[in-house]
Write a protein that holds these residues in place. Structure first.
Motif, short mmCIF file in Angstrom:
data_model
loop_
_atom_site.label_atom_id
_atom_site.label_comp_id
_atom_site.label_asym_id
_atom_site.label_seq_id
_atom_site.Cartn_x
_atom_site.Cartn_y
_atom_site.Cartn_z
N TYR B 19 0.85 -1.18 0.00
CA TYR B 19 0.00 0.00 0.00
C TYR B 19 0.89 1.23 0.00
O TYR B 19 1.74 1.39 0.88
CB TYR B 19 -0.86 -0.04 1.26
CG TYR B 19 -2.25 0.51 1.11
CD1 TYR B 19 -3.19 -0.14 0.33
CD2 TYR B 19 -2.61 1.67 1.78
CE1 TYR B 19 -4.47 0.36 0.20
CE2 TYR B 19 -3.89 2.17 1.66
CZ TYR B 19 -4.81 1.50 0.87
OH TYR B 19 -6.08 1.99 0.76
N ARG B 20 0.72 2.12 -0.96
CA ARG B 20 1.54 3.34 -0.99
C ARG B 20 1.09 4.29 0.11
O ARG B 20 -0.10 4.59 0.21
CB ARG B 20 1.40 4.03 -2.36
CG ARG B 20 2.35 5.21 -2.55
CD ARG B 20 2.39 5.64 -4.01
NE ARG B 20 1.05 6.03 -4.50
CZ ARG B 20 0.54 7.26 -4.37
NH1 ARG B 20 1.22 8.21 -3.77
NH2 ARG B 20 -0.66 7.53 -4.84
N PRO B 21 2.04 4.75 0.95
CA PRO B 21 1.63 5.68 2.02
C PRO B 21 1.08 6.99 1.44
O PRO B 21 1.60 7.49 0.45
CB PRO B 21 2.92 5.95 2.78
CG PRO B 21 3.89 4.92 2.33
CD PRO B 21 3.48 4.50 0.96
N GLN B 22 0.02 7.49 2.06
CA GLN B 22 -0.53 8.80 1.67
C GLN B 22 -0.53 9.68 2.90
O GLN B 22 -0.43 9.17 4.02
CB GLN B 22 -1.97 8.65 1.17
CG GLN B 22 -2.17 7.64 0.07
CD GLN B 22 -3.29 6.68 0.40
OE1 GLN B 22 -4.30 7.05 0.93
NE2 GLN B 22 -3.09 5.41 0.10
N LEU B 23 -0.68 10.98 2.68
CA LEU B 23 -0.71 11.91 3.81
C LEU B 23 -1.76 11.47 4.84
O LEU B 23 -1.48 11.42 6.04
CB LEU B 23 -1.01 13.33 3.31
CG LEU B 23 -1.08 14.39 4.42
CD1 LEU B 23 0.31 14.68 4.98
CD2 LEU B 23 -1.72 15.68 3.92
N THR B 24 -2.94 11.11 4.34
CA THR B 24 -4.04 10.76 5.26
C THR B 24 -3.72 9.52 6.10
O THR B 24 -3.96 9.50 7.30
CB THR B 24 -5.33 10.54 4.46
OG1 THR B 24 -5.02 9.77 3.30
CG2 THR B 24 -5.98 11.84 4.06
N SER B 25 -3.15 8.48 5.46
CA SER B 25 -2.87 7.26 6.21
C SER B 25 -1.70 7.45 7.17
O SER B 25 -1.70 6.92 8.28
CB SER B 25 -2.60 6.09 5.26
OG SER B 25 -1.44 6.30 4.50
#
Lengths: 127, 132
Positions: B19-25
């Protein structure tokens, strides 16, 4: 019969609405209180925490500080217990370990709660 | 064990490894991590209060640690965690009330939390040092 839609589950307040939301609500309520308390705490620490022992004690012993400090620590502990229990429930799946950790955290929080009140009272009234 | 209730080892969603990290996660898991760090900080705060209520020698130990390099790093870290958890917590309270749930709003409030945390953390240390 399992799940939250049986007589026993209703008595325990599981399932939709009722007391099943108590933990969720308490976490939000303590959070809202901590928004105000932490704002006071941060400003007060910046202004007072760098003093020498006598100055720090004089700050803690003032009535406003006493009330606000005790409220901050107790509300913080309450909020921390709810958060830590949630983390343990999410990541620890062995029932014995899970229960042991939750009980240990609650006992330790109770110890810290009493210790903080005693410490503040001792500073204010201990002479 | 019958075939029906044998455990099946298929991958679980959301399968974080791919899963590519995103700001929200990243901000979401940071809320938990800062909360855990703050719980430890609360233990230190109570210990400090107990020390302040006792004899001068114990308090002097705390005062020494607080101004040591390791102590300053720990206190700076706790300051960061405190402001992050405070600001992101306010973000959560708005979500709970039903506001800011659109994706672009969640990103905007996330960025505001990061900026606010950095400003408040550095600002409070600058203020504290200027008052010494």
């Amino acid at each position: 019969m399992s799940g939250s839609n049986n007589a026993a589950a209703r008595v325990r307040g599981l399932g939709s609405a009722k007391a099943g939301t108590h933990v969720w609500w308490t976490q939000r309520l303590t959070a809202a209180a901590l928004v105000l308390l932490v704002a006071w705490f941060a400003v007060s620490l910046i202004l007072n925490a760098q003093g020498n022992h006598a100055q720090v004690r004089a700050w803690i012993a003032s009535p406003v500080s006493m009330v606000m400090l005790i409220l901050t620590v107790l509300t913080g502990l309450w909020h921390a217990v709810l958060g830590l229990v949630e983390v343990i429930e999410d990541y620890v799946h062995a029932e014995g370990t899970k229960l042991g950790l939750i009980v240990a955290i609650k006992f330790f929080a109770a110890l810290l709660a009493v210790a903080s009140v005693v410490a503040v009272f001792r500073i204010a009234f201990g002479g | 064990m019958s075939a029906a209730n044998r455990p099946v080892s298929r991958p679980l969603s959301p399968h974080l490894q791919v899963y590519r990290p995103q700001l929200t996660s990243v901000l979401s898991i940071s809320h938990r991590m800062t909360g855990i760090a703050l719980s430890v900080g609360l233990v230190y705060l109570v210990a400090w209060l107990c020390a302040a209520s006792g004899k001068g020698e114990t308090y002097a130990m705390f005062a020494w640690f607080n101004t040591s390099v390791v102590g300053r790093i720990a206190l700076f870290g706790w300051t960061f965690c405190l402001f992050y958890h405070l600001f992101n917590g306010i973000r959560h309270l708005f979500w709970d009330a039903g506001y800011g749930l659109e994706l672009k709003d969640a990103y905007a409030s996330g960025k505001a939390v990061v900026i606010g945390t950095l400003v408040a953390t550095v600002g409070s240390w600058v203020l504290a040092f200027s008052l010494r």
